[in-house]
Scaffold this motif. Structure first.
Motif, PDB file in Angstrom:
ATOM      1  N   HIS A  80     -19.502  45.498  53.825  1.00  9.63           N
ATOM      2  CA  HIS A  80     -19.615  46.512  54.702  1.00  9.63           C
ATOM      3  C   HIS A  80     -19.318  47.908  54.105  1.00  9.63           C
ATOM      4  O   HIS A  80     -20.063  48.816  54.379  1.00  9.63           O
ATOM      5  CB  HIS A  80     -18.572  46.318  55.886  1.00  9.63           C
ATOM      6  CG  HIS A  80     -18.408  47.049  57.150  1.00  9.63           C
ATOM      7  ND1 HIS A  80     -19.583  47.446  57.887  1.00  9.63           N
ATOM      8  CD2 HIS A  80     -17.738  47.910  57.436  1.00  9.63           C
ATOM      9  CE1 HIS A  80     -19.379  48.258  58.783  1.00  9.63           C
ATOM     10  NE2 HIS A  80     -18.062  48.749  58.579  1.00  9.63           N
ATOM     11  N   HIS A 126     -12.932  54.271  64.712  1.00 11.40           N
ATOM     12  CA  HIS A 126     -13.961  53.838  63.747  1.00 11.40           C
ATOM     13  C   HIS A 126     -15.268  53.294  64.510  1.00 11.40           C
ATOM     14  O   HIS A 126     -16.356  53.541  64.398  1.00 11.40           O
ATOM     15  CB  HIS A 126     -13.296  53.024  62.867  1.00 11.40           C
ATOM     16  CG  HIS A 126     -14.600  52.322  61.820  1.00 11.40           C
ATOM     17  ND1 HIS A 126     -14.845  53.292  60.655  1.00 11.40           N
ATOM     18  CD2 HIS A 126     -15.311  51.461  61.565  1.00 11.40           C
ATOM     19  CE1 HIS A 126     -15.713  52.627  59.756  1.00 11.40           C
ATOM     20  NE2 HIS A 126     -15.975  51.648  60.501  1.00 11.40           N
ATOM     21  N   SER A 129     -18.792  54.974  65.554  1.00  6.95           N
ATOM     22  CA  SER A 129     -20.177  54.202  65.023  1.00  6.95           C
ATOM     23  C   SER A 129     -21.306  54.515  65.715  1.00  6.95           C
ATOM     24  O   SER A 129     -22.367  54.585  65.375  1.00  6.95           O
ATOM     25  CB  SER A 129     -19.915  52.726  64.791  1.00  6.95           C
ATOM     26  OG  SER A 129     -19.682  52.009  65.878  1.00  6.95           O
ATOM     27  N   LYS A 138      -6.609  39.470  58.339  1.00 11.93           N
ATOM     28  CA  LYS A 138      -6.020  40.434  57.299  1.00 11.93           C
ATOM     29  C   LYS A 138      -5.083  40.056  56.389  1.00 11.93           C
ATOM     30  O   LYS A 138      -4.909  40.676  55.517  1.00 11.93           O
ATOM     31  CB  LYS A 138      -5.611  41.769  58.484  1.00 11.93           C
ATOM     32  CG  LYS A 138      -5.740  43.219  57.923  1.00 11.93           C
ATOM     33  CD  LYS A 138      -7.054  43.941  57.906  1.00 11.93           C
ATOM     34  CE  LYS A 138      -7.108  45.025  57.135  1.00 11.93           C
ATOM     35  NZ  LYS A 138      -7.801  45.363  56.251  1.00 11.93           N
ATOM     36  N   ALA A 171     -11.667  53.561  55.893  1.00  6.07           N
ATOM     37  CA  ALA A 171     -10.631  53.553  54.675  1.00  6.07           C
ATOM     38  C   ALA A 171      -9.349  53.400  55.070  1.00  6.07           C
ATOM     39  O   ALA A 171      -8.391  52.473  54.901  1.00  6.07           O
ATOM     40  CB  ALA A 171     -10.819  54.700  53.745  1.00  6.07           C
ATOM     41  N   ARG A 188      -8.976  49.997  56.796  1.00  3.31           N
ATOM     42  CA  ARG A 188      -8.751  49.071  55.885  1.00  3.31           C
ATOM     43  C   ARG A 188      -7.372  48.937  54.963  1.00  3.31           C
ATOM     44  O   ARG A 188      -7.219  47.966  54.966  1.00  3.31           O
ATOM     45  CB  ARG A 188      -9.934  49.283  54.609  1.00  3.31           C
ATOM     46  CG  ARG A 188     -10.364  48.251  53.800  1.00  3.31           C
ATOM     47  CD  ARG A 188     -11.842  48.561  53.389  1.00  3.31           C
ATOM     48  NE  ARG A 188     -12.283  48.117  52.041  1.00  3.31           N
ATOM     49  CZ  ARG A 188     -12.310  46.756  51.619  1.00  3.31           C
ATOM     50  NH1 ARG A 188     -12.287  45.789  52.714  1.00  3.31           N
ATOM     51  NH2 ARG A 188     -12.518  46.491  50.516  1.00  3.31           N
ATOM     52  N   GLN A 226     -16.492  58.952  59.150  1.00  2.00           N
ATOM     53  CA  GLN A 226     -16.629  57.350  59.649  1.00  2.00           C
ATOM     54  C   GLN A 226     -15.957  56.536  58.111  1.00  2.00           C
ATOM     55  O   GLN A 226     -15.166  55.664  58.418  1.00  2.00           O
ATOM     56  CB  GLN A 226     -18.010  56.706  59.732  1.00  2.00           C
ATOM     57  CG  GLN A 226     -18.215  55.347  59.886  1.00  2.00           C
ATOM     58  CD  GLN A 226     -17.567  55.032  61.569  1.00  2.00           C
ATOM     59  OE1 GLN A 226     -16.918  55.727  62.245  1.00  2.00           O
ATOM     60  NE2 GLN A 226     -18.563  53.810  61.746  1.00  2.00           N
ATOM     61  N   GLN A 286     -25.809  47.718  59.036  1.00  2.00           N
ATOM     62  CA  GLN A 286     -24.258  48.279  58.975  1.00  2.00           C
ATOM     63  C   GLN A 286     -23.382  47.979  60.287  1.00  2.00           C
ATOM     64  O   GLN A 286     -22.297  47.512  60.234  1.00  2.00           O
ATOM     65  CB  GLN A 286     -24.131  49.915  58.353  1.00  2.00           C
ATOM     66  CG  GLN A 286     -22.576  50.179  58.108  1.00  2.00           C
ATOM     67  CD  GLN A 286     -22.110  49.567  56.950  1.00  2.00           C
ATOM     68  OE1 GLN A 286     -22.478  48.469  56.680  1.00  2.00           O
ATOM     69  NE2 GLN A 286     -20.875  50.237  56.510  1.00  2.00           N
ATOM     70  N   GLY A 333     -20.309  45.440  60.809  1.00  3.12           N
ATOM     71  CA  GLY A 333     -19.223  45.963  61.561  1.00  3.12           C
ATOM     72  C   GLY A 333     -18.738  45.120  62.654  1.00  3.12           C
ATOM     73  O   GLY A 333     -17.394  44.767  62.233  1.00  3.12           O
TER      74      GLY A 333
HETATM   75  C1  HEM Z   1     -22.441  52.037  61.624  1.00  2.00           C
HETATM   76  C2  HEM Z   1     -21.626  52.748  60.936  1.00  2.00           C
HETATM   77  C3  HEM Z   1     -20.516  52.354  60.134  1.00  2.00           C
HETATM   78  C4  HEM Z   1     -20.367  52.873  59.284  1.00  2.00           C
HETATM   79  C5  HEM Z   1     -21.084  53.729  58.244  1.00  2.00           C
HETATM   80  C6  HEM Z   1     -19.210  52.117  58.539  1.00  2.00           C
HETATM   81  C7  HEM Z   1     -18.438  52.166  57.165  1.00  2.00           C
HETATM   82  C8  HEM Z   1     -17.402  51.689  56.888  1.00  2.00           C
HETATM   83  C9  HEM Z   1     -16.976  51.807  55.623  1.00  2.00           C
HETATM   84  C10 HEM Z   1     -16.946  52.672  54.546  1.00  2.00           C
HETATM   85  C11 HEM Z   1     -15.530  51.070  55.712  1.00  2.00           C
HETATM   86  C12 HEM Z   1     -14.703  50.836  54.540  1.00  2.00           C
HETATM   87  C13 HEM Z   1     -14.026  52.070  53.878  1.00  2.00           C
HETATM   88  C14 HEM Z   1     -13.320  51.733  52.497  1.00  2.00           C
HETATM   89  O1  HEM Z   1     -13.292  50.750  52.261  1.00  2.00           O
HETATM   90  O2  HEM Z   1     -12.674  52.759  52.235  1.00  2.00           O
HETATM   91  C15 HEM Z   1     -15.440  50.575  56.817  1.00  2.00           C
HETATM   92  C16 HEM Z   1     -14.309  49.557  57.333  1.00  2.00           C
HETATM   93  C17 HEM Z   1     -14.429  48.739  58.472  1.00  2.00           C
HETATM   94  N1  HEM Z   1     -15.487  48.876  59.384  1.00  2.00           N
HETATM   95 FE1  HEM Z   1     -16.955  49.961  59.412  1.00  2.00          FE
HETATM   96  N2  HEM Z   1     -18.824  51.392  59.490  1.00  2.00           N
HETATM   97  C18 HEM Z   1     -19.671  51.431  60.535  1.00  2.00           C
HETATM   98  C19 HEM Z   1     -19.617  50.708  61.743  1.00  2.00           C
HETATM   99  C20 HEM Z   1     -18.443  49.910  62.099  1.00  2.00           C
HETATM  100  C21 HEM Z   1     -18.604  49.138  63.354  1.00  2.00           C
HETATM  101  C22 HEM Z   1     -19.482  49.091  64.522  1.00  2.00           C
HETATM  102  C23 HEM Z   1     -17.424  48.219  63.272  1.00  2.00           C
HETATM  103  C24 HEM Z   1     -16.829  47.238  64.406  1.00  2.00           C
HETATM  104  C25 HEM Z   1     -17.148  47.141  65.481  1.00  2.00           C
HETATM  105  C26 HEM Z   1     -16.691  48.405  62.209  1.00  2.00           C
HETATM  106  C27 HEM Z   1     -15.942  47.806  61.477  1.00  2.00           C
HETATM  107  C28 HEM Z   1     -14.991  48.092  60.541  1.00  2.00           C
HETATM  108  C29 HEM Z   1     -13.918  47.324  59.981  1.00  2.00           C
HETATM  109  C30 HEM Z   1     -13.088  46.324  60.845  1.00  2.00           C
HETATM  110  C31 HEM Z   1     -13.351  47.935  58.776  1.00  2.00           C
HETATM  111  C32 HEM Z   1     -12.303  47.463  57.831  1.00  2.00           C
HETATM  112  C33 HEM Z   1     -12.554  46.167  56.936  1.00  2.00           C
HETATM  113  C34 HEM Z   1     -11.289  45.925  56.300  1.00  2.00           C
HETATM  114  O3  HEM Z   1     -10.369  45.780  56.721  1.00  2.00           O
HETATM  115  O4  HEM Z   1     -11.335  45.610  55.214  1.00  2.00           O
HETATM  116  N3  HEM Z   1     -17.474  49.317  61.419  1.00  2.00           N
HETATM  117  N4  HEM Z   1     -16.598  50.829  57.766  1.00  2.00           N
END
Ligand code: HEM
Ligand code: HEM
Length: 463
Positions: free
Chosen positions: A428, A356, A360, A413, A342, A345, A337, A398, A402
């Motif tokens: 996040h 992703h 989740s 973005k 990453a 992002r 995940q 989280q 998300g």
């Molecule tokens: C529940 C467990 C989840 C975990 C552990 C998780 C973890 C992460 C992590 C660690 C990142 C950033 C990675 C980095 O910076 O290198 C990330 C990015 C992201 N996650 Fe999650 N996530 C989860 C659920 C979700 C869900 C349910 C959604 C959307 C429905 C989501 C949407 C996103 C988005 C949009 C980004 C990119 C943000 C950006 O572009 O700056 N995530 N996630």
């Protein structure tokens, strides 16, 4: 059988390790306060920032007074240690803004003042601290605390790194290891505007975490009896160095139009506007650096667990293979995940987004299973209960963040100045880092549930 005599409190001798630990912890907290109060948009007057940082140094002295004997001397040395480390940021104040290799005329007054002030404030704090209940001492406890301080020193690095990414300031400083040709620790504060501030501050925090890890590794090599823990500490140092180099590669592999610092500040490089000329290797390094940054923190947390008196004592419980399987599966899911997050992002690719979001669900289920079992079945093992609870509750939070990120961050973005996106995306990724670290700690602990009778009495008593 290990030699645990080091768990006994040091006799009347002033524990240098304790002074160093408190001094390092104080410096980390002071830098964090300085970082927050000097943020673009906040920018408190320098005198106010200095006042708040002094308050933190005083609090460090109080902690020294409570835990080091003799307290006032301990507080003074801890204050000196924090002041010595603070010289690394004083460099940016005494550096000449006009020439990369020059310092202001009265630089030595600032340096001497910092060095004299720290021990006085530390001793004053310690004097107050000696009037409070005393915390436990002993070499092993100080090693454990030093490891906790080192893990904590990585938190501002994660947070500031997340802000660099969210603010798209990854190329605001185009060179590494120097910054616009200045040596890293002599980059003038005046030049740290907008994105340059975010990026350069992140490097400084990275150096501080690196320094803490060096001190930890050396201390473990000298004081720790268990060979495999020495190895774990050496690996920690290698991991942190790799992480720093990966950050530098991310910077150096990007193709950025050369611009001198005065033009950069005049034009207000608040963000780096050249995202489209990011080369593929630079993006690959950014993804690697993002993933490994979180893992670096998790690993430092695991090393801190190995050094804790509680770990040495072990938990007199039946090994729980189902618990271990849940923790292992949850960890695997989190790692995947993290990679997908990453990727999303740093590239914004739809494939990353879909996988992703889909994964989740799996992450939530596995984190709940592992977290709730750790909480329910192993409530008497404090780290299992605490970090299990974090896994179970945190993953829900989280998940919700998300979804908020999906509707708030992704549509913006291309607008790094959108503050809600910056806050949500950084929260996040930061919470993601905490969850992975919690999962690693719970997994590590599943290997330390030993049969009744296998606990070493001397160590158990010290836990
Ligand atoms: C529940 C467990 C989840 C975990 C552990 C998780 C973890 C992460 C992590 C660690 C990142 C950033 C990675 C980095 O910076 O290198 C990330 C990015 C992201 N996650 Fe999650 N996530 C989860 C659920 C979700 C869900 C349910 C959604 C959307 C429905 C989501 C949407 C996103 C988005 C949009 C980004 C990119 C943000 C950006 O572009 O700056 N995530 N996630
Ligand atoms: C212990 C050392 C370090 C740690 C733990 C660390 C951690 C991180 C983290 C977690 C991020 C956020 C990544 C994301 O949101 O996906 C980041 C971003 C970044 N870091 Fe580091 N970092 C460290 C050292 C450095 C160093 C020494 C540099 C040197 C230049 C650096 C340069 C960067 C850059 C440029 C970004 C932004 C990447 C982008 O958005 O393109 N880091 N770092």
């Amino acid at each position: 059988m290990h030699d645990h005599s080091s768990l006994a409190p040091d006799a009347a001798r002033l524990p240098l390790l304790g002074c160093i630990t408190v001094g390092l912890g104080t410096a980390v907290a002071m830098w964090f306060v300085g970082y927050l109060t000097h943020m673009p948009g906040v920018r408190l007057p320098l005198a106010m920032t200095a006042g708040l940082m002094t308050g933190v140094q005083l609090a460090g002295g109080v902690i020294a007074g409570r835990s080091i004997s003799p307290g006032v001397a301990g507080g003074a040395i801890a204050g000196l240690v924090s002041s010595l480390i603070n010289l690394l940021i004083i460099g940016s104040i005494v550096a000449s803004p006009d020439q990369p290799d020059a310092v202001r005329e009265n630089w030595w007054m600032m340096v001497a003042g910092t060095l004299a002030f720290g021990p006085i404030v530390g001793a004053l704090g310690a004097f107050i601290g000696t009037r409070m209940p005393v915390a436990g001492a002993g070499t092993q406890r100080w090693l454990a605390r030093l490891a906790v301080v080192t893990a904590i020193s990585a938190l501002p690095v994660l947070l500031s790194g997340g802000i660099v990414t969210s603010a798209e300031a990854g190329k605001a400083v185009p060179d590494w290891p120097g910054s616009y040709g200045y040596p890293m620790f002599l980059f003038p504060l005046q030049h740290m505007t907008g994105g340059i501030y975010y990026e350069h501050a992140h490097r400084l925090f990275g150096s501080l975490a690196g320094f803490c890890t060096i001190v930890l590794t050396v201390s473990v090599l000298v004081k720790e009896p268990r060979k495999w823990v020495k190895l774990a500490a050496v690996i920690a140092l290698l991991v942190v160095i790799t992480q720093g180099v990966a950050g530098g590669m991310r910077v150096n592999k990007a193709e950025v139009a050369p611009v001198d610092i005065n033009t950069a500040v005049e034009e207000g490089i608040t963000i780096d506007e050249n995202r489209e000329i990011d080369t593929k290797p630079a993006v690959a390094w950014a993804i690697f650096h993002g993933v490994s940054g979180q893992l670096t923190f998790a690993y430092l947390c695991v090393v801190a667990s190995f050094l804790s008196p509680r770990w040495i004592a072990g938990a007199a419980k039946r090994p729980d293979s189902l618990m271990r399987t849940f923790a292992m599966l949850a960890l695997g899911a989190y790692l995947l995940q993290l990679f997908l997050g990453a990727g999303l992002r740093h590239t914004g690719h739809a494939a990353f987004q879909h996988s992703h979001v889909t994964l989740s669900i799996v992450v939530v289920v596995l984190s709940l299973l592992a977290g709730l079992r750790a909480r329910a079945r192993h409530a008497d093992v404090r780290p299992m209960k605490f970090f299990g609870t974090l896994m179970a509750h945190g993953v829900g939070v989280q998940f919700v963040i998300g979804f908020i990120a999906l509707v708030v961050v992704l549509p913006h973005k291309d607008d790094p100045t959108h503050i809600p996106s910056l806050i949500i995306a950084t929260t996040h990724q930061f919470l993601g880092a905490l969850l992975i670290a919690a999962t690693c700690i719970v997994f590590a602990w599943t290997t330390r549930l030993v049969e009744k009778g296998a606990v070493e009495p001397a160590a158990a008593a010290a836990a």
